[in-house]
Enzyme design. Structure first.
Site, PDB file in Angstrom:
ATOM      1  N   ASP A   1      69.069   6.337  51.851  1.00  0.00           N
ATOM      2  CA  ASP A   1      69.319   7.753  51.566  1.00  0.00           C
ATOM      3  C   ASP A   1      68.448   8.308  50.448  1.00  0.00           C
ATOM      4  O   ASP A   1      68.372   9.523  50.276  1.00  0.00           O
ATOM      5  CB  ASP A   1      70.801   7.953  51.201  1.00  0.00           C
ATOM      6  CG  ASP A   1      71.695   7.633  52.365  1.00  0.00           C
ATOM      7  OD1 ASP A   1      71.413   8.139  53.458  1.00  0.00           O
ATOM      8  OD2 ASP A   1      72.640   6.855  52.206  1.00  0.00           O
ATOM      9  N   HIS A  61      73.548  -1.171  47.581  1.00  0.00           N
ATOM     10  CA  HIS A  61      73.939  -1.408  48.968  1.00  0.00           C
ATOM     11  C   HIS A  61      74.830  -2.636  49.036  1.00  0.00           C
ATOM     12  O   HIS A  61      74.624  -3.587  48.283  1.00  0.00           O
ATOM     13  CB  HIS A  61      72.695  -1.621  49.846  1.00  0.00           C
ATOM     14  CG  HIS A  61      72.978  -1.412  51.286  1.00  0.00           C
ATOM     15  ND1 HIS A  61      73.446  -2.423  52.097  1.00  0.00           N
ATOM     16  CD2 HIS A  61      72.896  -0.310  52.056  1.00  0.00           C
ATOM     17  CE1 HIS A  61      73.624  -1.935  53.305  1.00  0.00           C
ATOM     18  NE2 HIS A  61      73.310  -0.668  53.315  1.00  0.00           N
TER      19      HIS A  61
HETATM   20  N1  COA Z   1      74.567   3.499  40.545  1.00  0.00           N
HETATM   21  C1  COA Z   1      74.965   2.811  39.454  1.00  0.00           C
HETATM   22  N2  COA Z   1      75.539   1.604  39.522  1.00  0.00           N
HETATM   23  C2  COA Z   1      75.714   1.075  40.726  1.00  0.00           C
HETATM   24  C3  COA Z   1      75.316   1.743  41.898  1.00  0.00           C
HETATM   25  C4  COA Z   1      74.721   2.984  41.773  1.00  0.00           C
HETATM   26  N3  COA Z   1      74.334   3.674  42.852  1.00  0.00           N
HETATM   27  N4  COA Z   1      75.616   0.981  42.964  1.00  0.00           N
HETATM   28  C5  COA Z   1      76.195  -0.122  42.490  1.00  0.00           C
HETATM   29  N5  COA Z   1      76.265  -0.065  41.149  1.00  0.00           N
HETATM   30  C6  COA Z   1      76.827  -1.079  40.257  1.00  0.00           C
HETATM   31  C7  COA Z   1      78.334  -0.874  40.154  1.00  0.00           C
HETATM   32  O1  COA Z   1      78.660   0.004  39.102  1.00  0.00           O
HETATM   33  C8  COA Z   1      78.795  -2.283  39.899  1.00  0.00           C
HETATM   34  O2  COA Z   1      78.514  -2.600  38.561  1.00  0.00           O
HETATM   35  P1  COA Z   1      79.533  -3.450  37.708  1.00  0.00           P
HETATM   36  O3  COA Z   1      79.644  -4.776  38.403  1.00  0.00           O
HETATM   37  O4  COA Z   1      78.883  -3.499  36.375  1.00  0.00           O
HETATM   38  O5  COA Z   1      80.821  -2.675  37.732  1.00  0.00           O
HETATM   39  C9  COA Z   1      77.856  -3.120  40.765  1.00  0.00           C
HETATM   40  O6  COA Z   1      76.663  -2.353  40.866  1.00  0.00           O
HETATM   41  C10 COA Z   1      78.426  -3.391  42.157  1.00  0.00           C
HETATM   42  O7  COA Z   1      78.700  -2.140  42.763  1.00  0.00           O
HETATM   43  P2  COA Z   1      79.841  -1.855  43.821  1.00  0.00           P
HETATM   44  O8  COA Z   1      80.142  -0.406  43.840  1.00  0.00           O
HETATM   45  O9  COA Z   1      80.984  -2.787  43.592  1.00  0.00           O
HETATM   46  O10 COA Z   1      79.112  -2.287  45.122  1.00  0.00           O
HETATM   47  P3  COA Z   1      79.629  -2.024  46.584  1.00  0.00           P
HETATM   48  O11 COA Z   1      79.006  -3.057  47.434  1.00  0.00           O
HETATM   49  O12 COA Z   1      81.114  -1.923  46.642  1.00  0.00           O
HETATM   50  O13 COA Z   1      79.081  -0.572  46.916  1.00  0.00           O
HETATM   51  C11 COA Z   1      77.681   1.209  47.447  1.00  0.00           C
HETATM   52  C12 COA Z   1      77.920  -0.303  47.600  1.00  0.00           C
HETATM   53  C13 COA Z   1      76.587   1.591  48.390  1.00  0.00           C
HETATM   54  C14 COA Z   1      78.960   1.966  47.833  1.00  0.00           C
HETATM   55  C15 COA Z   1      77.294   1.501  45.974  1.00  0.00           C
HETATM   56  O14 COA Z   1      76.092   0.860  45.671  1.00  0.00           O
HETATM   57  C16 COA Z   1      77.193   2.997  45.716  1.00  0.00           C
HETATM   58  O15 COA Z   1      78.204   3.657  45.460  1.00  0.00           O
HETATM   59  N6  COA Z   1      75.959   3.582  45.803  1.00  0.00           N
HETATM   60  C17 COA Z   1      75.800   5.000  45.620  1.00  0.00           C
HETATM   61  C18 COA Z   1      76.134   5.737  46.909  1.00  0.00           C
HETATM   62  C19 COA Z   1      75.093   5.511  47.982  1.00  0.00           C
HETATM   63  O16 COA Z   1      73.904   5.648  47.743  1.00  0.00           O
HETATM   64  N7  COA Z   1      75.581   5.217  49.195  1.00  0.00           N
HETATM   65  C20 COA Z   1      74.727   5.016  50.339  1.00  0.00           C
HETATM   66  C21 COA Z   1      74.757   3.597  50.781  1.00  0.00           C
HETATM   67  S1  COA Z   1      73.576   3.294  52.069  1.00  0.00           S
END
Ligand code: COA
Length: 389
Positions: free
Chosen positions: A326, A275
């Site tokens: 979710d 998140h």
């Molecule tokens: N699975 C695996 N790794 C994850 C992850 C996940 N669901 N969520 C974050 N990470 C990791 C990223 O790969 C990244 O790792 P790195 O620094 O080694 O590259 C780190 O955590 C930061 O992630 P990032 O995508 O930059 O965070 P964000 O704040 O931009 O994104 C979300 C937040 C929610 C978009 C992201 O956690 C995600 O895509 N989650 C899955 C989709 C989801 O469940 N969405 C609903 C949100 S309520």
């Protein structure tokens, strides 16, 4: 003074880009407060645990629209208005009956909400006095749209909305063609409460951005639905269920730990985890986890909960990442018999209360939302006629 890089910005205001607007505070709001470090969520003064234990979805709608709880007369009035607006206009029913049965529910919902504007004579007026009626009308009709489309695509008759009962009760009735039991209603109602509002998430930001152009509430909710649909936002709940069903295909003894590790090795994201704001367990997740455990046991889907826990523990050990709202909601919806591709639409059915609350708040203290972009392309290229390119 311009910088040597010709960015178009003055030297002292050379932009720092916060990718994904991470950490940027764009508005003040009375709708919700999130503490991502300790895992707290408050809707207009009330902790999510307090609301989960005591409120109904209708009370939460009133709270988000008025920043206070309703007295009993106000609550009855709101319920009556929501009931009164449940029926869909003929044009929207015709659209639902004639669109492709293979269409995505979120896509149908987006188009149908947009069409609702055409049968609301007040829609084009950006007038505070009309916003609340529009919010009630959209909130009342979203469940009818979702249920009607689900019936049509299954070759079943559309079930007309009831003239009584809660949003949760009536939705399950329209979906299944029979009145739900007390527990199913309570489960759905709690899911609606937990998903109603969540600060400056992508869909709410979209809603406020559209509002800020002084467009209209239907356009803002339509845009918000489009933003919610993505798998990085509300679309994650359907994606979680698809992951669990992928495991189910491997049989009852599927190894969710190995599955999760493999996904991570392949640098794939595990849906339902992570998140932008919460760095700890999502406070809504506790309630959903409790429900997922109880319901999966009751309905003989214990494997879904077991795999979920294996994924949760593996994600914690490997990446120190917790589940979000979710993750467990997928098992909850599945256990009460809802088809996975409807989960995000159900999210919208609840979040519309937050979106419209933010719309009203934005309109009351409006300024056009217009950030800047740092141009990194080329400049002053010579024109080359098309036949010479
Ligand atoms: N699975 C695996 N790794 C994850 C992850 C996940 N669901 N969520 C974050 N990470 C990791 C990223 O790969 C990244 O790792 P790195 O620094 O080694 O590259 C780190 O955590 C930061 O992630 P990032 O995508 O930059 O965070 P964000 O704040 O931009 O994104 C979300 C937040 C929610 C978009 C992201 O956690 C995600 O895509 N989650 C899955 C989709 C989801 O469940 N969405 C609903 C949100 S309520």
């Amino acid at each position: 003074m311009s910088s040597g890089l010709h960015t178009g910005f003055d030297e002292q205001e050379y932009p720092h880009i916060n990718k994904g607007l991470d950490g940027i505070v764009a508005f003040s709001t009375t709708k919700s407060f999130i503490d991502g470090k300790v895992g707290d969520l408050i809707y207009s003064g009330y902790h999510i645990d307090t609301l989960a234990e005591n409120a109904t979805f209708e009370e939460v709608c009133f709270l988000l629209w008025n920043d206070r709880l309703p007295n009993s007369q106000e609550l009855e009035d709101l319920k009556a208005k929501l009931i009164d607006k449940r029926e869909l206009p003929e044009s929207v029913l015709n659209y639902i009956k004639t669109t492709s049965t293979d269409a995505e529910p979120m896509s149908v919902l987006r188009s149908a909400v947009s069409m609702l504007a055409d049968s609301d004579p007040t829609f084009g007026k950006f007038d505070e006095a009309l916003f609340m009626e529009q919010a009630i009308s959209i909130t009342a009709r979203i469940p009818s749209i979702i249920a009607a489309f689900d019936r049509v695509r299954k070759g079943k008759e559309i079930v007309a909305p009831l003239k009584e009962g809660s949003t949760a009760f009536n939705f399950l009735y329209m979906l299944n063609g029979e009145k739900p039991g007390e527990q199913a209603e309570k489960t759905m109602d709690l899911c609606l409460i937990l998903h109603a509002e969540h600060g400056m998430n992508a869909s709410t930001f979209t809603c406020r951005t559209i509002c800020a152009t002084m467009s209209d509430m239907y356009s803002a909710v339509t845009g918000a639905i489009g933003a919610l649909k993505g798998p990085l936002h509300g679309g994650a709940n359907t994606a979680v269920m698809n992951t669990l069903l992928e495991l189910a295909e491997q049989g009852d003894d599927a190894d969710a730990v190995a599955f999760t590790k493999k996904k991570l090795e392949n640098k794939e994201k595990m849906m339902g985890f992570g998140h932008r704001v919460y760095k700890v367990f999502d406070p809504r997740g506790y309630h959903l986890q409790k429900m997922a455990k109880a319901l999966s046991e009751e309905t003989g889907h214990e494997n879904l909960y077991r795999w979920s826990m294996d994924m949760l523990n593996t994600m914690k050990e490997e990446k120190n990442i917790d589940p979000n709202v979710d993750f467990f909601s997928a098992t909850v919806y599945y256990s009460i018999g809802i088809q996975p591709d409807l989960y995000t639409a159900i999210f919208a059915m609840s979040r519309v209360s937050g979106w419209t609350g933010h719309f009203v708040e934005q309109a009351a203290n409006n300024r056009l939302i217009r950030p800047r972009a740092l141009y990194v392309g080329e400049k002053n290229l010579d024109w080359v006629p098309v036949e010479e390119r």
